[in-house]
Design a protein around this motif. Structure first.
Motif, PDB file in Angstrom:
ATOM      1  N   UNK A   1       2.929   5.544 -10.549  1.00  0.00           N
ATOM      2  CA  UNK A   1       3.492   6.826 -10.133  1.00  0.00           C
ATOM      3  C   UNK A   1       3.456   6.967  -8.610  1.00  0.00           C
ATOM      4  N   UNK A   2       2.347   6.532  -8.000  1.00  0.00           N
ATOM      5  CA  UNK A   2       2.256   6.613  -6.543  1.00  0.00           C
ATOM      6  C   UNK A   2       3.333   5.758  -5.870  1.00  0.00           C
ATOM      7  N   UNK A   3       3.584   4.576  -6.411  1.00  0.00           N
ATOM      8  CA  UNK A   3       4.613   3.752  -5.792  1.00  0.00           C
ATOM      9  C   UNK A   3       6.002   4.355  -6.004  1.00  0.00           C
ATOM     10  N   UNK A   4       6.226   5.032  -7.124  1.00  0.00           N
ATOM     11  CA  UNK A   4       7.506   5.702  -7.325  1.00  0.00           C
ATOM     12  C   UNK A   4       7.669   6.862  -6.332  1.00  0.00           C
ATOM     13  N   UNK A   5       6.578   7.546  -6.020  1.00  0.00           N
ATOM     14  CA  UNK A   5       6.629   8.582  -4.980  1.00  0.00           C
ATOM     15  C   UNK A   5       7.015   7.955  -3.644  1.00  0.00           C
TER      16      UNK A   5
ATOM     17  N   UNK B   1      13.063   9.068 -11.057  1.00  0.00           N
ATOM     18  CA  UNK B   1      11.808   8.328 -10.890  1.00  0.00           C
ATOM     19  C   UNK B   1      10.736   8.784 -11.883  1.00  0.00           C
ATOM     20  N   UNK B   2      11.074   9.739 -12.741  1.00  0.00           N
ATOM     21  CA  UNK B   2      10.126  10.206 -13.742  1.00  0.00           C
ATOM     22  C   UNK B   2       8.981  11.011 -13.164  1.00  0.00           C
ATOM     23  N   UNK B   3       9.258  11.780 -12.107  1.00  0.00           N
ATOM     24  CA  UNK B   3       8.204  12.494 -11.390  1.00  0.00           C
ATOM     25  C   UNK B   3       8.352  14.015 -11.443  1.00  0.00           C
ATOM     26  N   UNK B   4       9.329  14.514 -12.169  1.00  0.00           N
ATOM     27  CA  UNK B   4       9.573  15.963 -12.172  1.00  0.00           C
ATOM     28  C   UNK B   4       8.335  16.751 -12.586  1.00  0.00           C
ATOM     29  N   UNK B   5       7.615  16.245 -13.565  1.00  0.00           N
ATOM     30  CA  UNK B   5       6.431  16.967 -14.059  1.00  0.00           C
ATOM     31  C   UNK B   5       5.228  16.828 -13.137  1.00  0.00           C
TER      32      UNK B   5
ATOM     33  N   UNK C   1       0.860  -1.171   0.000  1.00  0.00           N
ATOM     34  CA  UNK C   1       0.000   0.000   0.000  1.00  0.00           C
ATOM     35  C   UNK C   1       0.900   1.226   0.000  1.00  0.00           C
ATOM     36  N   UNK C   2       0.618   2.189  -0.843  1.00  0.00           N
ATOM     37  CA  UNK C   2       1.556   3.284  -1.056  1.00  0.00           C
ATOM     38  C   UNK C   2       1.710   4.181   0.168  1.00  0.00           C
ATOM     39  N   UNK C   3       0.638   4.324   0.954  1.00  0.00           N
ATOM     40  CA  UNK C   3       0.685   5.087   2.211  1.00  0.00           C
ATOM     41  C   UNK C   3       1.163   6.518   2.015  1.00  0.00           C
ATOM     42  N   UNK C   4       0.760   7.133   0.900  1.00  0.00           N
ATOM     43  CA  UNK C   4       1.074   8.541   0.708  1.00  0.00           C
ATOM     44  C   UNK C   4       0.095   9.405   1.501  1.00  0.00           C
TER      45      UNK C   4
ATOM     46  N   UNK D   1       1.452  17.926  -8.180  1.00  0.00           N
ATOM     47  CA  UNK D   1       0.196  17.182  -8.135  1.00  0.00           C
ATOM     48  C   UNK D   1       0.011  16.512  -6.778  1.00  0.00           C
ATOM     49  N   UNK D   2      -1.201  15.965  -6.567  1.00  0.00           N
ATOM     50  CA  UNK D   2      -1.531  15.240  -5.348  1.00  0.00           C
ATOM     51  C   UNK D   2      -1.672  13.749  -5.677  1.00  0.00           C
ATOM     52  N   UNK D   3      -1.513  12.881  -4.673  1.00  0.00           N
ATOM     53  CA  UNK D   3      -1.535  11.441  -4.942  1.00  0.00           C
ATOM     54  C   UNK D   3      -2.742  10.966  -5.755  1.00  0.00           C
ATOM     55  N   UNK D   4      -3.924  11.512  -5.504  1.00  0.00           N
ATOM     56  CA  UNK D   4      -5.116  11.054  -6.209  1.00  0.00           C
ATOM     57  C   UNK D   4      -5.061  11.353  -7.711  1.00  0.00           C
ATOM     58  N   UNK D   5      -4.146  12.211  -8.110  1.00  0.00           N
ATOM     59  CA  UNK D   5      -4.007  12.568  -9.519  1.00  0.00           C
ATOM     60  C   UNK D   5      -2.996  11.681 -10.252  1.00  0.00           C
TER      61      UNK D   5
END
Length: 231
Positions: free
Chosen positions: A157-161, A140-144, A105-108, A148-152
């Motif tokens: 992507x959430x797991x990379x965060x 992690x390919x998250x610069x862009x 579970x990502x737990x963000x 944003x927020x996790x729900x987006x």
């Protein structure tokens, strides 16, 4: 007592040594002996897969190593500190300073942006490094997606965060419990590849619980738990 590998007293490469760990839940006729004398060692920079059927004690062992719970008996030396019987406060301090956790579970934190989720653990541990966090986001390919927020985000992507949040604090030991379990195979493989690459760059040890023999084969070593013992 079964060792995965012999411990090497005085060897600075040894990051983690767990010796004769036991853990029982419940009492009397209701007692469930989850761990029955498990011992293992992990060096700095090594990767280790922990496999076993459901109920074999994998997650319990990981929770003990992470300091989320205490064993009934046995010893856990992590980076030279005996953490097995620390207080809750002491174990929490070890988690902030030494251990990074990634779960299925990502737990963000939904109210925080990607940027703030990534920096969250580093801020708790007082290890904020803006340049390192920017590098993590890029790799992690998250610069862009930083604003944003996790729900987006997609699941991958959430797991990379979550991976970025863990590694932002540069932990000495990274623990991952089925980190790709909520992802499809292609996305999961990509996330694990990134984790292995980034963990190698930081020199951390990496222990991953997985049901997948295919994923376990990507680690340096593997141990199998069965009925609370190393099989």
């Amino acid at each position: 007592m079964a060792y995965l590998c012999a411990t090497r007293p005085g060897n600075d490469a040894v990051l983690l040594t767990a010796t004769d760990l036991t853990k029982t839940f419940g009492q009397g006729a209701d007692a469930v002996h989850v761990l029955r004398g498990v011992s293992l060692a992990l060096d700095k920079g090594q990767t280790l897969a922990l496999t076993g059927e459901s109920g074999s004690g994998k997650s319990t062992l990981m929770h003990l190593i992470a300091g989320l719970d205490a064993p009934d008996s046995g010893r856990i030396l992590l980076d030279g500190s005996d953490i097995a019987h620390l207080s809750d406060t002491g174990r929490a301090a070890i988690r902030r300073s030494t251990v990074g956790l990634v779960f299925q579970q990502f737990n963000l934190i939904p109210s925080l942006t990607v940027r703030d989720n990534i920096s969250f653990q580093a801020r708790l541990s007082g290890k904020v490094d803006a340049a390192w966090m920017a590098e993590l986001a890029h790799r992690l390919g998250l610069t862009a997606q930083l604003a944003l927020y996790p729900e987006q985000l997609s699941g991958g992507q959430q797991q990379r965060v979550a991976v970025g949040r863990t590694l932002a604090a540069r932990p000495k030991l990274v623990l991952a419990d089925e980190p790709t379990g909520n992802l499809d195979e292609v996305t999961g493989d990509a996330v694990l590849a990134l984790m292995l690459e980034l963990v190698a760059d930081t020199g951390a040890g990496f222990l991953m619980v997985t049901h997948s023999a295919r994923l376990a084969d990507r680690m340096d070593r593997r141990i199998h738990l069965s009925k609370g013992r190393i099989a």
